[in-house]
Design an enzyme around this catalytic site. Structure first.
Site, PDB file in Angstrom:
ATOM      1  N   GLY A 115       0.838  -1.200   0.000  1.00 53.28           N
ATOM      2  CA  GLY A 115       0.000   0.000   0.000  1.00 53.28           C
ATOM      3  C   GLY A 115       0.867   1.242   0.000  1.00 53.28           C
ATOM      4  CE  LYS A 116       5.379   4.870  -0.399  1.00 56.24           C
ATOM      5  NZ  LYS A 116       6.498   4.056   0.091  1.00 56.24           N
TER       6      LYS A 116
END
Ligand SMILES: NC(=O)c1ccc[n+]([C@@H]2O[C@H](COP(=O)([O-])OP(=O)(O)OC[C@H]3O[C@@H](n4cnc5c(N)ncnc54)[C@H](O)[C@@H]3O)[C@@H](O)[C@H]2O)c1
Length: 426
Positions: A115-116
């Protein structure tokens, strides 16, 4: 939305990290013979959240900031990845970095997806109280999409352990109990892990040790050039010098220091702390920083920024081993030049994975409520980095590909296997 495959053809495209990452994905997927359907799944982020955050500024004005959180994959565990604050954050960039985290977590075989997150803002123009309000409102907006079992953010560009403490506190207030495992990279006093600050640099040293062993070299006769003297490069330099490597050159944004006999890293750190620069250091000579990456060396460790080794200069590299401490220091187009030159590349998704590995340990310790001593953290980091290095090199040999392609193939293969075994929930 499905990420389209593109092959970089111009310099601008070559320097676009998203296109580089996609080109590597394409190469690995083709080599693995992944079917179209699986490629579509792996190209598509699993969930994307966009929020517009109203924030009261110190002067009484209201401003609205845009924030993103992209969860690329949760096939192998909760999404994991940093949150960055910068004026040039884009949805596209966050999406590409989220996918990068999926491959990084898979290559070191820790039970996370990728994720980011990011908020478009300029931290240099914001006060600490404004940053706190942005952080808390961003956290509140994405609250139901994060959590120890869902998505575990961490610091990235312009965010730090204070930011993580605010996220942890906001989340905990909403769920009505203290939940430290919702983020990693926290202060030690709030459930952070010992060894996290040094972890990425330490991981670089561990994979360099493995590369030396693989190539029949030893530390004492190994010359090292390091670009970037910050968290990753500085820690790698400190630990590697202490372990017996000869650090002959440190390159920074304002110059480079060279000493054929090996730089006294502790003294250079003190000099930089005292003066704000590595320049003017008595223990070495100043050389052209643009030429320093092409020195005749055993190990080149770029630990500053992306796009350092490109189609324009890769043919000039004289290192035997390239250990990528930074994310994306080599462009996709330069990969084949390095391969042809026989340079032993330790790709970024393996070389700098020590950081996310100790973040994983932080999450485990928070969930156990039992904290390890630094030796235990370092020993377990070593075990994971050594196993991952060996997995990548064995995969490269088995499939007759270079280490980077092997690392991508191994991680795609692991994520695809998880998806196939879980099945598609209809
Ligand atoms: N910190 C981590 O745990 C971690 C983990 C994985 C990957 N990375 C990656 O490693 C790289 C460095 O991160 P960091 O945390 O060490 O950052 P940092 O800001 O602590 O250090 C970067 C250093 O590079 C120097 N620098 C900047 N531009 C330069 C240039 N053109 N030439 C030479 N030196 C230059 C800076 O002055 C600074 O000292 C980034 O690509 C980052 O994404 C960091």
């Amino acid at each position: 939305m499905i990420l389209e495959a593109t092959t970089p053809s111009t310099i601008e495209e070559e320097f676009n990290p998203r296109l580089s990452a996609e080109a590597r994905f394409d190469a690995a997927a083709a080599q693995l013979g992944l079917d179209d359907g699986m490629q579509k799944i792996l190209r598509s982020p699993s969930r994307e959240i966009i929020v517009h955050i109203p924030v009261l500024l110190d002067d009484g004005r209201l401003e609205v900031f845009t924030g993103y959180r992209v969860q690329h994959s949760i096939a192998r565990g909760p999404a994991k990845g940093g949150i960055r604050y910068a004026p040039d954050v884009t949805h596209d960039e966050v999406r590409a970095l989220a996918a990068w985290m999926t491959w990084k977590c898979a290559v070191v075989n820790i039970p996370f997806g990728g994720g980011k997150g990011g908020v478009i803002c300029d931290p240099s123009l914001l006060s600490p109280t404004e940053l706190e309000r942005i952080t808390r409102r961003y956290t509140a907006e994405i609250l139901e999409f994060i959590g120890p079992e869902i998505d575990v953010p961490a610091p990235d560009m312009n965010t730090n352990e204070q930011t993580m403490a605010w996220i942890m506190d906001t989340y905990s207030m909403h769920v009505r109990h203290t939940q430290t495992a919702v983020v990693t990279g926290k202060p030690i006093a709030l459930g952070g892990s010992k060894g996290r600050t040094e972890a990425t640099g330490r991981g670089c040293m561990i994979v360099c040790d493995q590369a030396l062993r693989h190539l029949g070299l030893d530390r004492a006769s190994t010359r090292v050039v390091i670009q970037g003297f910050g968290n990753v490069g500085g820690m790698a330099a400190k630990l590697m010098a202490r372990a017996g490597y000869k650090i002959v050159c440190i390159i920074e944004w304002d110059g480079a220091i060279y000493n054929d006999k090996g730089i006294d890293i502790a003294a250079l750190m003190k000099h930089r702390k005292d003066t704000g620069s590595i320049l003017g250091f008595a223990g070495g000579e100043e050389i052209d920083r643009n030429e320093a990456v092409f020195l005749n060396t055993d190990i080149l460790l770029p630990a500053a920024k992306e796009n350092v080794i490109t189609s324009q200069n890769a043919h000039r590299l004289r290192a035997k081993i390239l250990c990528e401490g930074a994310n994306g220091p080599t462009t996709h187009v330069a990969d084949s030049i390095l391969s042809d030159k026989g340079i032993f590349v330790i790709p970024d998704i393996l070389a700098n994975a020590g950081g996310v590995t100790v973040s994983y340990f932080e999450w485990v310790q928070d969930r156990q409520g039992y904290f390890w001593n630094e030796q235990m953290v370092n020993d377990r980091l070593e075990e994971i980095m050594v196993n991952s290095f060996q997995d990548v090199v064995a995969y490269a040999q088995k499939h007759g590909v270079n280490n980077r392609l092997a690392a991508y193939m191994l991680s795609l293969d692991r994520v695809a296997a998880a998806i196939r075994t879980r099945g598609i929930y209809a």
